[in-house]
Design a protein around this motif. Structure first.
Motif, PDB file in Angstrom:
ATOM      1  N   ASP A 193       0.819  -1.221   0.000  1.00  0.00           N
ATOM      2  CA  ASP A 193       0.000   0.000   0.000  1.00  0.00           C
ATOM      3  C   ASP A 193       0.850   1.267   0.000  1.00  0.00           C
ATOM      4  O   ASP A 193       0.621   2.182  -0.795  1.00  0.00           O
ATOM      5  CB  ASP A 193      -0.946  -0.002   1.207  1.00  0.00           C
ATOM      6  N   LYS A 194       1.841   1.331   0.887  1.00  0.00           N
ATOM      7  CA  LYS A 194       2.702   2.514   0.939  1.00  0.00           C
ATOM      8  C   LYS A 194       3.535   2.616  -0.336  1.00  0.00           C
ATOM      9  O   LYS A 194       3.722   3.709  -0.884  1.00  0.00           O
ATOM     10  CB  LYS A 194       3.614   2.465   2.159  1.00  0.00           C
ATOM     11  N   GLY A 195       4.031   1.464  -0.811  1.00  0.00           N
ATOM     12  CA  GLY A 195       4.836   1.460  -2.026  1.00  0.00           C
ATOM     13  C   GLY A 195       4.051   1.919  -3.236  1.00  0.00           C
ATOM     14  O   GLY A 195       4.561   2.662  -4.080  1.00  0.00           O
ATOM     15  N   TRP A 196       2.783   1.481  -3.329  1.00  0.00           N
ATOM     16  CA  TRP A 196       1.959   1.917  -4.458  1.00  0.00           C
ATOM     17  C   TRP A 196       1.722   3.428  -4.395  1.00  0.00           C
ATOM     18  O   TRP A 196       1.773   4.112  -5.428  1.00  0.00           O
ATOM     19  CB  TRP A 196       0.625   1.188  -4.480  1.00  0.00           C
ATOM     20  N   ALA A 197       1.481   3.947  -3.207  1.00  0.00           N
ATOM     21  CA  ALA A 197       1.280   5.394  -3.060  1.00  0.00           C
ATOM     22  C   ALA A 197       2.534   6.154  -3.493  1.00  0.00           C
ATOM     23  O   ALA A 197       2.449   7.187  -4.178  1.00  0.00           O
ATOM     24  CB  ALA A 197       0.921   5.723  -1.612  1.00  0.00           C
ATOM     25  N   THR A 198       3.702   5.643  -3.123  1.00  0.00           N
ATOM     26  CA  THR A 198       4.964   6.285  -3.518  1.00  0.00           C
ATOM     27  C   THR A 198       5.140   6.257  -5.027  1.00  0.00           C
ATOM     28  O   THR A 198       5.483   7.268  -5.650  1.00  0.00           O
ATOM     29  CB  THR A 198       6.152   5.588  -2.839  1.00  0.00           C
ATOM     30  N   LEU A 199       4.887   5.109  -5.650  1.00  0.00           N
ATOM     31  CA  LEU A 199       5.015   4.994  -7.107  1.00  0.00           C
ATOM     32  C   LEU A 199       4.043   5.929  -7.824  1.00  0.00           C
ATOM     33  O   LEU A 199       4.388   6.536  -8.842  1.00  0.00           O
ATOM     34  CB  LEU A 199       4.765   3.548  -7.545  1.00  0.00           C
ATOM     35  N   THR A 200       2.823   6.046  -7.294  1.00  0.00           N
ATOM     36  CA  THR A 200       1.822   6.911  -7.921  1.00  0.00           C
ATOM     37  C   THR A 200       2.261   8.362  -7.862  1.00  0.00           C
ATOM     38  O   THR A 200       2.146   9.115  -8.846  1.00  0.00           O
ATOM     39  CB  THR A 200       0.464   6.742  -7.228  1.00  0.00           C
ATOM     40  N   ARG A 201       2.764   8.787  -6.716  1.00  0.00           N
ATOM     41  CA  ARG A 201       3.215  10.175  -6.578  1.00  0.00           C
ATOM     42  C   ARG A 201       4.417  10.457  -7.488  1.00  0.00           C
ATOM     43  O   ARG A 201       4.500  11.526  -8.093  1.00  0.00           O
ATOM     44  CB  ARG A 201       3.597  10.444  -5.122  1.00  0.00           C
ATOM     45  N   ILE A 202       5.344   9.502  -7.557  1.00  0.00           N
ATOM     46  CA  ILE A 202       6.503   9.691  -8.433  1.00  0.00           C
ATOM     47  C   ILE A 202       6.062   9.788  -9.889  1.00  0.00           C
ATOM     48  O   ILE A 202       6.533  10.646 -10.644  1.00  0.00           O
ATOM     49  CB  ILE A 202       7.516   8.537  -8.249  1.00  0.00           C
ATOM     50  N   ALA A 203       5.124   8.915 -10.285  1.00  0.00           N
ATOM     51  CA  ALA A 203       4.600   8.974 -11.655  1.00  0.00           C
ATOM     52  C   ALA A 203       3.908  10.309 -11.927  1.00  0.00           C
ATOM     53  O   ALA A 203       4.011  10.866 -13.022  1.00  0.00           O
ATOM     54  CB  ALA A 203       3.627   7.825 -11.894  1.00  0.00           C
ATOM     55  N   ALA A 204       3.206  10.814 -10.917  1.00  0.00           N
ATOM     56  CA  ALA A 204       2.524  12.103 -11.063  1.00  0.00           C
ATOM     57  C   ALA A 204       3.525  13.250 -11.200  1.00  0.00           C
ATOM     58  O   ALA A 204       3.230  14.267 -11.837  1.00  0.00           O
ATOM     59  CB  ALA A 204       1.617  12.344  -9.861  1.00  0.00           C
ATOM     60  N   ASN A 205       4.694  13.100 -10.601  1.00  0.00           N
ATOM     61  CA  ASN A 205       5.736  14.131 -10.696  1.00  0.00           C
ATOM     62  C   ASN A 205       6.539  14.027 -11.986  1.00  0.00           C
ATOM     63  O   ASN A 205       7.333  14.911 -12.298  1.00  0.00           O
ATOM     64  CB  ASN A 205       6.710  14.004  -9.514  1.00  0.00           C
ATOM     65  N   THR A 206       6.335  12.947 -12.719  1.00  0.00           N
ATOM     66  CA  THR A 206       7.151  12.673 -13.897  1.00  0.00           C
ATOM     67  C   THR A 206       6.741  13.541 -15.083  1.00  0.00           C
ATOM     68  O   THR A 206       5.554  13.709 -15.375  1.00  0.00           O
ATOM     69  CB  THR A 206       7.036  11.186 -14.279  1.00  0.00           C
ATOM     70  N   ARG A 207       7.736  14.069 -15.749  1.00  0.00           N
ATOM     71  CA  ARG A 207       7.478  14.914 -16.922  1.00  0.00           C
ATOM     72  C   ARG A 207       7.321  14.083 -18.181  1.00  0.00           C
ATOM     73  O   ARG A 207       6.671  14.502 -19.139  1.00  0.00           O
ATOM     74  CB  ARG A 207       8.615  15.927 -17.110  1.00  0.00           C
ATOM     75  N   ALA A 208       7.941  12.890 -18.208  1.00  0.00           N
ATOM     76  CA  ALA A 208       7.839  12.037 -19.391  1.00  0.00           C
ATOM     77  C   ALA A 208       8.263  10.616 -19.054  1.00  0.00           C
ATOM     78  O   ALA A 208       9.147  10.400 -18.232  1.00  0.00           O
ATOM     79  CB  ALA A 208       8.723  12.586 -20.512  1.00  0.00           C
ATOM     80  N   PHE A 209       7.604   9.644 -19.692  1.00  0.00           N
ATOM     81  CA  PHE A 209       8.008   8.247 -19.631  1.00  0.00           C
ATOM     82  C   PHE A 209       8.635   7.878 -20.972  1.00  0.00           C
ATOM     83  O   PHE A 209       8.113   8.239 -22.022  1.00  0.00           O
ATOM     84  CB  PHE A 209       6.804   7.336 -19.369  1.00  0.00           C
ATOM     85  N   THR A 210       9.744   7.153 -20.922  1.00  0.00           N
ATOM     86  CA  THR A 210      10.440   6.744 -22.141  1.00  0.00           C
ATOM     87  C   THR A 210      10.436   5.229 -22.246  1.00  0.00           C
ATOM     88  O   THR A 210      10.158   4.529 -21.278  1.00  0.00           O
ATOM     89  CB  THR A 210      11.895   7.242 -22.122  1.00  0.00           C
ATOM     90  N   GLN A 211      10.749   4.711 -23.422  1.00  0.00           N
ATOM     91  CA  GLN A 211      10.791   3.252 -23.613  1.00  0.00           C
ATOM     92  C   GLN A 211      12.120   2.666 -23.182  1.00  0.00           C
ATOM     93  O   GLN A 211      12.191   1.517 -22.755  1.00  0.00           O
ATOM     94  CB  GLN A 211      10.502   2.901 -25.069  1.00  0.00           C
ATOM     95  N   SER A 212      13.184   3.430 -23.280  1.00  0.00           N
ATOM     96  CA  SER A 212      14.514   2.931 -22.965  1.00  0.00           C
ATOM     97  C   SER A 212      14.959   3.367 -21.572  1.00  0.00           C
ATOM     98  O   SER A 212      14.684   4.492 -21.143  1.00  0.00           O
ATOM     99  CB  SER A 212      15.519   3.442 -23.999  1.00  0.00           C
ATOM    100  N   SER A 213      15.675   2.476 -20.870  1.00  0.00           N
ATOM    101  CA  SER A 213      16.203   2.799 -19.545  1.00  0.00           C
ATOM    102  C   SER A 213      17.270   3.875 -19.605  1.00  0.00           C
ATOM    103  O   SER A 213      17.523   4.553 -18.599  1.00  0.00           O
ATOM    104  CB  SER A 213      16.801   1.548 -18.902  1.00  0.00           C
ATOM    105  N   SER A 214      17.914   4.036 -20.751  1.00  0.00           N
ATOM    106  CA  SER A 214      18.994   5.019 -20.858  1.00  0.00           C
ATOM    107  C   SER A 214      18.490   6.433 -21.133  1.00  0.00           C
ATOM    108  O   SER A 214      19.198   7.411 -20.858  1.00  0.00           O
ATOM    109  CB  SER A 214      19.969   4.602 -21.964  1.00  0.00           C
ATOM    110  N   ASP A 215      17.278   6.570 -21.667  1.00  0.00           N
ATOM    111  CA  ASP A 215      16.775   7.909 -22.018  1.00  0.00           C
ATOM    112  C   ASP A 215      16.601   8.836 -20.810  1.00  0.00           C
ATOM    113  O   ASP A 215      16.923  10.029 -20.895  1.00  0.00           O
ATOM    114  CB  ASP A 215      15.458   7.787 -22.783  1.00  0.00           C
ATOM    115  N   PRO A 216      16.097   8.350 -19.657  1.00  0.00           N
ATOM    116  CA  PRO A 216      16.037   9.236 -18.489  1.00  0.00           C
ATOM    117  C   PRO A 216      17.420   9.724 -18.051  1.00  0.00           C
ATOM    118  O   PRO A 216      17.558  10.867 -17.580  1.00  0.00           O
ATOM    119  CB  PRO A 216      15.396   8.349 -17.414  1.00  0.00           C
ATOM    120  N   ILE A 217      18.438   8.881 -18.197  1.00  0.00           N
ATOM    121  CA  ILE A 217      19.801   9.287 -17.868  1.00  0.00           C
ATOM    122  C   ILE A 217      20.231  10.452 -18.758  1.00  0.00           C
ATOM    123  O   ILE A 217      20.796  11.452 -18.297  1.00  0.00           O
ATOM    124  CB  ILE A 217      20.776   8.103 -18.047  1.00  0.00           C
ATOM    125  N   LYS A 218      19.944  10.314 -20.043  1.00  0.00           N
ATOM    126  CA  LYS A 218      20.298  11.370 -20.994  1.00  0.00           C
ATOM    127  C   LYS A 218      19.583  12.675 -20.647  1.00  0.00           C
ATOM    128  O   LYS A 218      20.166  13.761 -20.770  1.00  0.00           O
ATOM    129  CB  LYS A 218      19.939  10.937 -22.414  1.00  0.00           C
TER     130      LYS A 218
END
Length: 429
Positions: A193-218
């Motif tokens: 429950d706490k973990g899902w709430a954390t993931l939801t908030r992080i997703a809400a703070n996210t400006r973009a989702f990418t397909q590759s793991s390296s793109d957020p690093i870039k």
């Protein structure tokens, strides 16, 4: 006559190539791993076995996409996928591949310990073995943090703070095995429950989702985002390259794992003996040093720092005081460990759940989060926004039916519709 000579030379060249040993590797590893290890392996092979080896490297994207390609090939021919090696992508993918019978049993490589810091280095089925290790943390751009007036995050929950709204970039867990593993880490470290709430908030703070793991690093390196969740071998080389004053990588205390980066010989591998030789080579000191030494150092990588953790004690002993990072996992008693059985069961369904409720509806989620996190804060809005669509036990039970496309598609549609309705209600739309 000239044509005949040209044809004869072409025939001789082709015949010589066919005389070489062959190896086909399917891997989600980035190109720097290929560029460093394959030339060294070819040199080793010629010197050790007296013949050349030709290596075909199949790059189909991230871990999830590589696994999908392998399954597609086995779907066409259950006896062989015409691939010798699957290399990289974390333990969850290999647990799944082993369960499906896609990996062959092969000898335990010499020098590989049974465990490191309490984490198994190979599966009891002897179908996959660790060749390196990774951990997961938070990658940040120090200048962007300062510019935006943000404190450096040290925990997953820090990324869930409304202050980070629009300053995070993440990979889609349906396409990135790394992103999916990090979601599982948070859920198991904090509880469902706490973990899902954390993931939801992080997703809400996210400006973009990418397909590759390296793109957020870039994006973080370029200053387009302040922070991302990252695997160490994507983040650490950038810190080493651009300096600790500009970039930082942090492991959340008591909320991260040590994840073996495995390799396995594929069932029906056309060149199984060569494949086993490649696995053995990766556990040699010469290969392990490539993981931990900086670019250009004696015995280190030629083109790029790899920023990995080795899996043999001899590699650490041989590189003391020379490694990119002083961290030595052999001196740590224990990390948080993922439940392997649960990880395998949830791998596909969890990615779909996160995709349906967070990734695909990110704009609606962000709009709702803006309202829910604006003072005066209404607790009922926050609770409704961050409540998991179902319990972990319910999801585990549903996972058993996830191969049924009718069940899967209907469930995903229900998740999407329910989540969209919740977000729009909170946002007042």
């Amino acid at each position: 006559m000239k044509f005949l000579i040209t044809a004869w030379l072409a025939f001789c060249t082709t015949s010589a190539a066919l005389a070489n040993d062959q190896l086909t590797i399917l891997s989600p590893h980035r190109k720097s791993m290929q560029d460093e290890f394959i030339p060294k392996f070819k040199e080793f092979y010629q010197k050790t076995y007296g013949t050349e080896v030709d290596v075909e490297w199949l790059d189909n994207g991230g871990t999830a996409d590589a696994v999908r390609l392998l399954r597609t090939r086995f779907g066409k021919n259950p006896q062989t996928a015409n691939v010798d090696i699957f290399w990289g992508g974390g333990t969850s993918a290999f647990l799944d591949l082993s369960k499906d019978g896609h990996l062959a049993k092969s000898p335990i490589p010499k020098g590989l310990p049974a465990t490191i810091a309490g984490v198994p280095m190979y599966d009891k089925t002897e179908t996959w073995y660790a060749t390196a290790m990774s951990s997961f943390g938070i990658f940040t751009n120090s200048k962007v943090l300062k510019l935006e007036g943000l404190s450096a995050p040290h925990s997953w929950s820090d990324l869930a703070d409304p202050k980070f709204r629009g300053h995070i970039t993440l990979a889609d867990p349906r396409h990135s095995g790394t992103a999916l593993t990090m979601a599982m880490i948070i859920l198991q470290a904090q509880g469902w429950d706490k973990g899902w709430a954390t993931l939801t908030r992080i997703a809400a703070n996210t400006r973009a989702f990418t397909q590759s793991s390296s793109d957020p690093i870039k994006a973080v390196v370029a200053g387009d985002a302040a922070a991302s969740m990252a695997i160490d071998f994507y983040a650490q080389p950038k810190v080493d390259e651009l300096g600790k004053d500009n970039l930082s990588f942090t492991l959340p205390t008591d909320e991260t794992v040590l994840d073996p980066d495995p390799i396995g010989v594929i069932k029906g591998a056309p060149h199984a003996k060569v494949a086993e030789r490649f696995v053995a080579y990766l556990l040699s000191d010469d290969a392990q040093k490539l993981l931990v030494l900086p670019k250009g150092s004696p015995g280190g990588p030629r083109l790029a720092t790899l920023g990995r953790m080795a899996v043999t004690q001899s590699a650490y002993a041989a590189t003391e005081g020379k490694r990119v990072f002083t961290f030595n996992p052999f001196k740590v008693k224990k990390f948080v460990s993922l439940d392997p059985a649960k990880t395998v069961k949830l791998e596909h369904i969890l990615g779909d759940l996160l995709g349906a409720t967070q990734v695909d509806l990110q704009r609606d989620l962000a709009a709702a989060w803006t309202v829910a996190s604006t003072k005066p804060i209404k607790v009922e809005n926050v609770d409704a926004l961050t409540k998991a669509p179902m319990s972990e036990q319910e999801l585990l039970k549903l996972a058993a039916k996830w191969d049924d496309n009718v069940v899967r598609n209907q469930t995903i549609n229900t998740w999407t519709n329910n989540a969209r309705a919740t977000y729009k209600k909170i946002a007042g739309k």
